[in-house]
Design a protein around this motif. Structure first.
Motif, PDB file in Angstrom:
ATOM      1  N   ALA A 154       5.921 -39.921   5.117  1.00 41.47           N
ATOM      2  CA  ALA A 154       7.352 -39.608   5.152  1.00 41.47           C
ATOM      3  C   ALA A 154       7.776 -38.914   3.857  1.00 41.47           C
ATOM      4  O   ALA A 154       7.300 -39.257   2.771  1.00 41.47           O
ATOM      5  N   LEU A 155       8.668 -37.960   3.983  1.00 38.13           N
ATOM      6  CA  LEU A 155       9.190 -37.225   2.836  1.00 38.13           C
ATOM      7  C   LEU A 155      10.695 -37.442   2.734  1.00 38.13           C
ATOM      8  O   LEU A 155      11.381 -37.579   3.749  1.00 38.13           O
ATOM      9  N   VAL A 156      11.196 -37.455   1.514  1.00 37.45           N
ATOM     10  CA  VAL A 156      12.623 -37.605   1.263  1.00 37.45           C
ATOM     11  C   VAL A 156      13.141 -36.286   0.720  1.00 37.45           C
ATOM     12  O   VAL A 156      12.719 -35.832  -0.341  1.00 37.45           O
ATOM     13  N   ILE A 157      14.062 -35.656   1.461  1.00 44.36           N
ATOM     14  CA  ILE A 157      14.565 -34.327   1.115  1.00 44.36           C
ATOM     15  C   ILE A 157      16.065 -34.403   0.860  1.00 44.36           C
ATOM     16  O   ILE A 157      16.826 -34.845   1.731  1.00 44.36           O
ATOM     17  N   PRO A 158      16.557 -33.990  -0.314  1.00 47.71           N
ATOM     18  CA  PRO A 158      18.002 -34.023  -0.570  1.00 47.71           C
ATOM     19  C   PRO A 158      18.763 -33.165   0.440  1.00 47.71           C
ATOM     20  O   PRO A 158      18.301 -32.085   0.831  1.00 47.71           O
ATOM     21  N   TYR A 164      20.141 -37.967   1.788  1.00 49.91           N
ATOM     22  CA  TYR A 164      18.767 -37.489   1.937  1.00 49.91           C
ATOM     23  C   TYR A 164      18.370 -37.443   3.411  1.00 49.91           C
ATOM     24  O   TYR A 164      18.760 -38.303   4.195  1.00 49.91           O
ATOM     25  N   HIS A 165      17.582 -36.420   3.754  1.00 50.32           N
ATOM     26  CA  HIS A 165      16.891 -36.389   5.035  1.00 50.32           C
ATOM     27  C   HIS A 165      15.535 -37.062   4.862  1.00 50.32           C
ATOM     28  O   HIS A 165      14.898 -36.929   3.812  1.00 50.32           O
ATOM     29  N   LEU A 166      15.093 -37.763   5.868  1.00 51.06           N
ATOM     30  CA  LEU A 166      13.761 -38.357   5.877  1.00 51.06           C
ATOM     31  C   LEU A 166      12.959 -37.647   6.957  1.00 51.06           C
ATOM     32  O   LEU A 166      13.373 -37.611   8.117  1.00 51.06           O
ATOM     33  N   SER A 167      11.844 -37.080   6.575  1.00 51.96           N
ATOM     34  CA  SER A 167      11.091 -36.273   7.532  1.00 51.96           C
ATOM     35  C   SER A 167       9.628 -36.683   7.576  1.00 51.96           C
ATOM     36  O   SER A 167       9.108 -37.322   6.661  1.00 51.96           O
ATOM     37  N   ARG A 168       8.975 -36.297   8.672  1.00 50.29           N
ATOM     38  CA  ARG A 168       7.534 -36.473   8.828  1.00 50.29           C
ATOM     39  C   ARG A 168       6.972 -35.178   9.394  1.00 50.29           C
ATOM     40  O   ARG A 168       7.673 -34.406  10.049  1.00 50.29           O
ATOM     41  N   THR A 169       5.691 -34.959   9.179  1.00 54.75           N
ATOM     42  CA  THR A 169       5.044 -33.738   9.647  1.00 54.75           C
ATOM     43  C   THR A 169       4.424 -33.968  11.019  1.00 54.75           C
ATOM     44  O   THR A 169       3.704 -34.947  11.228  1.00 54.75           O
ATOM     45  N   THR A 170       4.718 -33.073  11.954  1.00 49.65           N
ATOM     46  CA  THR A 170       4.169 -33.184  13.300  1.00 49.65           C
ATOM     47  C   THR A 170       2.738 -32.663  13.325  1.00 49.65           C
ATOM     48  O   THR A 170       2.250 -32.061  12.354  1.00 49.65           O
ATOM     49  N   GLN A 171       2.060 -32.864  14.448  1.00 46.03           N
ATOM     50  CA  GLN A 171       0.699 -32.345  14.599  1.00 46.03           C
ATOM     51  C   GLN A 171       0.665 -30.830  14.519  1.00 46.03           C
ATOM     52  O   GLN A 171      -0.332 -30.238  14.144  1.00 46.03           O
ATOM     53  N   GLY A 172       1.789 -30.199  14.870  1.00 47.69           N
ATOM     54  CA  GLY A 172       1.867 -28.743  14.790  1.00 47.69           C
ATOM     55  C   GLY A 172       2.159 -28.236  13.390  1.00 47.69           C
ATOM     56  O   GLY A 172       2.222 -27.035  13.162  1.00 47.69           O
ATOM     57  N   GLN A 174       4.975 -28.877  11.556  1.00 51.32           N
ATOM     58  CA  GLN A 174       6.380 -28.749  11.222  1.00 51.32           C
ATOM     59  C   GLN A 174       6.934 -30.049  10.649  1.00 51.32           C
ATOM     60  O   GLN A 174       6.541 -31.144  11.049  1.00 51.32           O
ATOM     61  N   SER A 175       7.872 -29.917   9.700  1.00 53.21           N
ATOM     62  CA  SER A 175       8.540 -31.083   9.124  1.00 53.21           C
ATOM     63  C   SER A 175       9.759 -31.411   9.979  1.00 53.21           C
ATOM     64  O   SER A 175      10.675 -30.603  10.099  1.00 53.21           O
ATOM     65  N   VAL A 176       9.743 -32.592  10.592  1.00 55.61           N
ATOM     66  CA  VAL A 176      10.796 -32.968  11.537  1.00 55.61           C
ATOM     67  C   VAL A 176      11.581 -34.159  10.999  1.00 55.61           C
ATOM     68  O   VAL A 176      11.007 -35.152  10.558  1.00 55.61           O
ATOM     69  N   MET A 177      12.910 -34.048  11.002  1.00 54.92           N
ATOM     70  CA  MET A 177      13.741 -35.122  10.494  1.00 54.92           C
ATOM     71  C   MET A 177      13.725 -36.307  11.451  1.00 54.92           C
ATOM     72  O   MET A 177      13.996 -36.169  12.643  1.00 54.92           O
ATOM     73  N   VAL A 178      13.386 -37.469  10.944  1.00 52.49           N
ATOM     74  CA  VAL A 178      13.329 -38.677  11.767  1.00 52.49           C
ATOM     75  C   VAL A 178      14.215 -39.783  11.205  1.00 52.49           C
ATOM     76  O   VAL A 178      14.211 -40.907  11.713  1.00 52.49           O
ATOM     77  N   GLY A 179      14.973 -39.497  10.178  1.00 53.31           N
ATOM     78  CA  GLY A 179      15.854 -40.514   9.614  1.00 53.31           C
ATOM     79  C   GLY A 179      16.715 -39.922   8.522  1.00 53.31           C
ATOM     80  O   GLY A 179      16.639 -38.726   8.222  1.00 53.31           O
ATOM     81  N   ALA A 180      17.534 -40.764   7.918  1.00 49.35           N
ATOM     82  CA  ALA A 180      18.434 -40.279   6.873  1.00 49.35           C
ATOM     83  C   ALA A 180      18.919 -41.426   5.997  1.00 49.35           C
ATOM     84  O   ALA A 180      18.970 -42.580   6.429  1.00 49.35           O
ATOM     85  N   ILE A 181      19.237 -41.095   4.771  1.00 48.80           N
ATOM     86  CA  ILE A 181      20.040 -41.949   3.904  1.00 48.80           C
ATOM     87  C   ILE A 181      21.351 -41.199   3.755  1.00 48.80           C
ATOM     88  O   ILE A 181      21.390 -40.124   3.140  1.00 48.80           O
ATOM     89  N   GLU A 182      22.394 -41.706   4.358  1.00 47.63           N
ATOM     90  CA  GLU A 182      23.651 -40.966   4.399  1.00 47.63           C
ATOM     91  C   GLU A 182      24.283 -40.860   3.018  1.00 47.63           C
ATOM     92  O   GLU A 182      23.990 -41.657   2.117  1.00 47.63           O
ATOM     93  N   ALA A 183      25.129 -39.863   2.852  1.00 47.91           N
ATOM     94  CA  ALA A 183      25.816 -39.662   1.577  1.00 47.91           C
ATOM     95  C   ALA A 183      26.522 -40.952   1.159  1.00 47.91           C
ATOM     96  O   ALA A 183      27.091 -41.654   1.994  1.00 47.91           O
ATOM     97  N   PRO A 184      26.478 -41.302  -0.128  1.00 47.25           N
ATOM     98  CA  PRO A 184      27.048 -42.575  -0.574  1.00 47.25           C
ATOM     99  C   PRO A 184      28.569 -42.566  -0.571  1.00 47.25           C
ATOM    100  O   PRO A 184      29.196 -41.509  -0.706  1.00 47.25           O
ATOM    101  N   TRP A 185      29.130 -43.746  -0.409  1.00 49.93           N
ATOM    102  CA  TRP A 185      30.569 -43.905  -0.584  1.00 49.93           C
ATOM    103  C   TRP A 185      30.850 -45.241  -1.250  1.00 49.93           C
ATOM    104  O   TRP A 185      30.018 -46.147  -1.255  1.00 49.93           O
ATOM    105  N   ALA A 186      32.034 -45.351  -1.842  1.00 48.24           N
ATOM    106  CA  ALA A 186      32.491 -46.603  -2.443  1.00 48.24           C
ATOM    107  C   ALA A 186      34.006 -46.638  -2.362  1.00 48.24           C
ATOM    108  O   ALA A 186      34.668 -45.602  -2.448  1.00 48.24           O
ATOM    109  N   LYS A 187      34.560 -47.838  -2.167  1.00 47.17           N
ATOM    110  CA  LYS A 187      36.010 -48.015  -2.078  1.00 47.17           C
ATOM    111  C   LYS A 187      36.432 -49.193  -2.941  1.00 47.17           C
ATOM    112  O   LYS A 187      35.707 -50.185  -3.053  1.00 47.17           O
TER     113      LYS A 187
END
Length: 306
Positions: A154-158, A164-172, A174-187
């Protein structure tokens, strides 16, 4: 003490709710109230208890079933697992081991995991998990560190929003996004945004919360993760982007290299992909192709583009 005063004191003690005698239920109720006021509850997923977990929720998404687990103790990992067996884990570093209690609309609370700090977990209806930190006063640390447990490869891409996008490489290839760490927030306690940002060092994600003398405590901050519930985003290199812009989408890239349903939609929307590739090439960017919620979206990206 007079007899009358003694009687009054006994009556007052007797009227107290026994369950609140040690303060723990009060602390839990207070913590849940603070967190759910900040996060809302409309997207909190229904969950059940399970062995070794304070709560577990399974959600059906376009990409399959996602199971989110809130650990029994704050020393454990919040985990999002896909149907293929892969998973993403997130754990607050240096947290005391505190048993999680599910309360409110389904929020799991771990009270007092660090100085002036509570932790909470909310499985969400999109197959994600919010891991919320509450800074109860100015004594709490403004840098909250989380250990990421990423699957092999798995790769972490800003992204462009501070997450961040979380991606993995397919058999072909290509880097395909399979998850995310959403932009941070605080209140803060008044619902006002508090400036916050992420820093990633190795597999440690640090959320910095910029409190000051005018900050109204408590402050709630949220790293949210998803894994396996993104149908796909394909990221193309500069050379691939160039080839697509010159030769056309279907000629340059075989649809067998992309995961379904991207493979079929890629061919159908080849002209859009080619146009976006030309735009990306002229601006010095790379092409990306996203499929989400039934919508096919070609776009561009710069972070990690080579």
């Amino acid at each position: 003490m007079s007899a009358a005063s003694l009687a009054a004191a006994i009556a007052l003690v007797g009227s107290a709710t026994p369950a609140f005698a040690d303060g723990t239920p009060n602390d839990t109720a207070r913590a849940v109230s603070v967190v759910e006021k900040a996060s809302g509850t409309s997207d909190v997923a229904s969950s059940t208890s399970s062995a070794g977990a304070a709560a577990q929720a399974t959600t059906s998404t376009e990409a399959g079933r996602i199971t989110v687990t809130a650990p029994a103790s704050s020393a454990g990992q919040v985990k999002a697992a896909a149907a293929d067996g892969t998973s993403l884990g997130l754990q607050l570093e240096n947290a005391k081991s505190v048993t999680g209690v599910k309360a409110g609309a389904g929020t799991v609370v771990y009270s007092g995991v660090a100085r002036s700090t509570d932790l909470a977990v909310q499985p969400t209806t999109d197959g994600g998990a919010r891991t919320l930190v509450t800074l109860k006063d100015s004594a709490a640390s403004t840098d909250q560190r989380f250990a990421l447990n990423l699957p092999e490869g798995a790769l972490v891409i800003p992204d462009a929003d501070g997450g961040y996008h979380l991606s993995r490489t397919t058999q072909g290839g290509q880097s395909v996004m399979v998850g995310a760490i959403e932009a941070p927030w605080a209140k803060d306690a008044n619902g006002k945004p508090v400036a916050t940002s992420y820093k990633l060092e190795g597999n440690t994600l640090t959320q910095h919360i910029e409190t000051n003398k005018n900050t109204a405590f408590p402050v709630v901050a949220d790293p949210k993760i998803t894994w396996g519930n993104v149908t796909g985003t394909a990221y193309f290199t500069k050379s691939e982007t160039k080839n697509i812009s010159i030769y056309g989408a279907t000629a340059a890239i075989s649809t067998t290299m992309l995961p379904p349903p991207l493979n079929a939609l890629y061919a159908i929307n080849a002209s859009l992909v080619t146009a976006k590739a030309s735009e990306a090439r002229s601006d010095g960017y790379c092409l990306k192709v996203k499929f989400a919620a039934g919508i096919f979206i070609p776009g561009v990206y710069s972070n990690g583009c080579d």
